[in-house]
Design an enzyme around this catalytic site. Structure first.
Site, PDB file in Angstrom:
ATOM      1  N   CYS A  74     118.070 -55.811  29.827  1.00 18.60           N
ATOM      2  CA  CYS A  74     117.562 -54.851  29.014  1.00 18.60           C
ATOM      3  C   CYS A  74     115.912 -54.585  29.403  1.00 18.60           C
ATOM      4  CB  CYS A  74     117.685 -54.902  27.574  1.00 18.60           C
ATOM      5  SG  CYS A  74     117.190 -53.713  26.393  1.00 18.60           S
ATOM      6  N   CYS A 199     115.750 -46.234  27.516  1.00 16.30           N
ATOM      7  CA  CYS A 199     116.400 -47.278  28.130  1.00 16.30           C
ATOM      8  C   CYS A 199     115.713 -47.592  29.472  1.00 16.30           C
ATOM      9  CB  CYS A 199     117.887 -46.808  28.466  1.00 16.30           C
ATOM     10  SG  CYS A 199     118.810 -48.164  29.819  1.00 16.30           S
TER      11      CYS A 199
END
Length: 261
Positions: A74, A199
């Protein structure tokens, strides 16, 4: 058991952070992690991140999606973890840490702007309707019109659960070009199973994909996400993308205590 937690966000991508250097957090309790990330019955977050000791780097990153399962890299979470490590005095203005996809380097300035080195990308699959690449997590990238009214949740879910990517699925990014080196994107995240405000690996994937298909000649790309702005830079040679950096804010929100039964 009572744990201190910290809430961080990077362009609206929010995370529960826990200092687990003592290895006391029940990290295999999927239901607990899911509950902590729940926005109605828990703290609320897109994911949970543990900071742990590592013998050869400053720290280790252990990342869980909001469904409670340990996941792939991530990018925004990595940037927020660097800011968290600075708050804990584990680092000062630079860091080297290990994550599920390997070694990462990062710097953080006095305004909590974090520049995080992402993995090299040596393969960009160009298809008729989309591009696919892995930037630490798998990403489907698709150009669309009218991005502001596009049904990201339904269309993203169809692709994520469709036959294209099998059982593992993929994150899905919908993109519109706004200038020579500027793009807007919205992302459906696997594991969150919904659109998120940002994101990091998705922004990285979009920047590289747009360069690969000739939509921009720049190697410094500005990305407008729903929660703010990010910058991705890289070197490109013979289809290989190296020195890939994701840059943007990583902000402390609040600190609290929660009882775990």
């Amino acid at each position: 058991m009572q744990f201190t937690f910290y809430k961080y966000q990077g362009t609206g991508n929010d995370f529960v952070m826990i200092d687990n250097r003592s290895l006391t957090f029940p990290k295999n309790d999927t239901k607990l992690i899911e509950r902590l990330c729940d926005r109605r019955f828990g703290i609320g977050a897109d994911g949970l991140i543990l900071l742990e000791n590592d013998e050869s780097t400053d720290f280790k990153m252990v990342y869980y999606n909001s469904d409670g399962n340990e996941s792939s890299m991530c990018g925004n979470g990595g940037r927020c973890l660097v800011a968290f490590a600075k708050k804990l005095n584990v680092i000062s203005d630079s860091a080297t840490f290990i994550a599920v996809d390997g070694l990462h380097h990062a710097t953080i300035d006095e305004n909590d702007i974090v520049s995080l080195q992402m993995k090299d990308v040596d393969k960009v699959e160009q298809h008729e309707s989309h591009i696919f690449l892995d930037t630490g997590s798998p990403h489907h990238v698709q150009l669309v019109e009218d991005l502001h009214i596009f049904d990201v949740r339904n269309e993203g879910s169809k692709i994520r659960y469709g036959s294209l990517y099998g059982q593992a699925g993929s994150n899905v990014n919908f993109v519109t070009q706004t200038d020579e080196n500027k793009f807007s994107l919205r992302t459906y995240e696997r594991g969150v199973e919904d659109e998120t405000l940002s994101c990091g690996t998705g922004a990285t994937a979009v920047a590289i994909a747009m360069k690969a298909i000739g939509k921009t000649n720049s190697s410094v790309i500005q990305l407008k996400v729903e929660g703010g702005e990010l910058e991705v830079s890289f070197n490109q040679k013979n289809g290989f993308f190296t020195q890939v950096f994701l840059k943007g804010p990583a902000n402390f929100v609040y600190e609290g205590q929660i009882a775990i039964q």
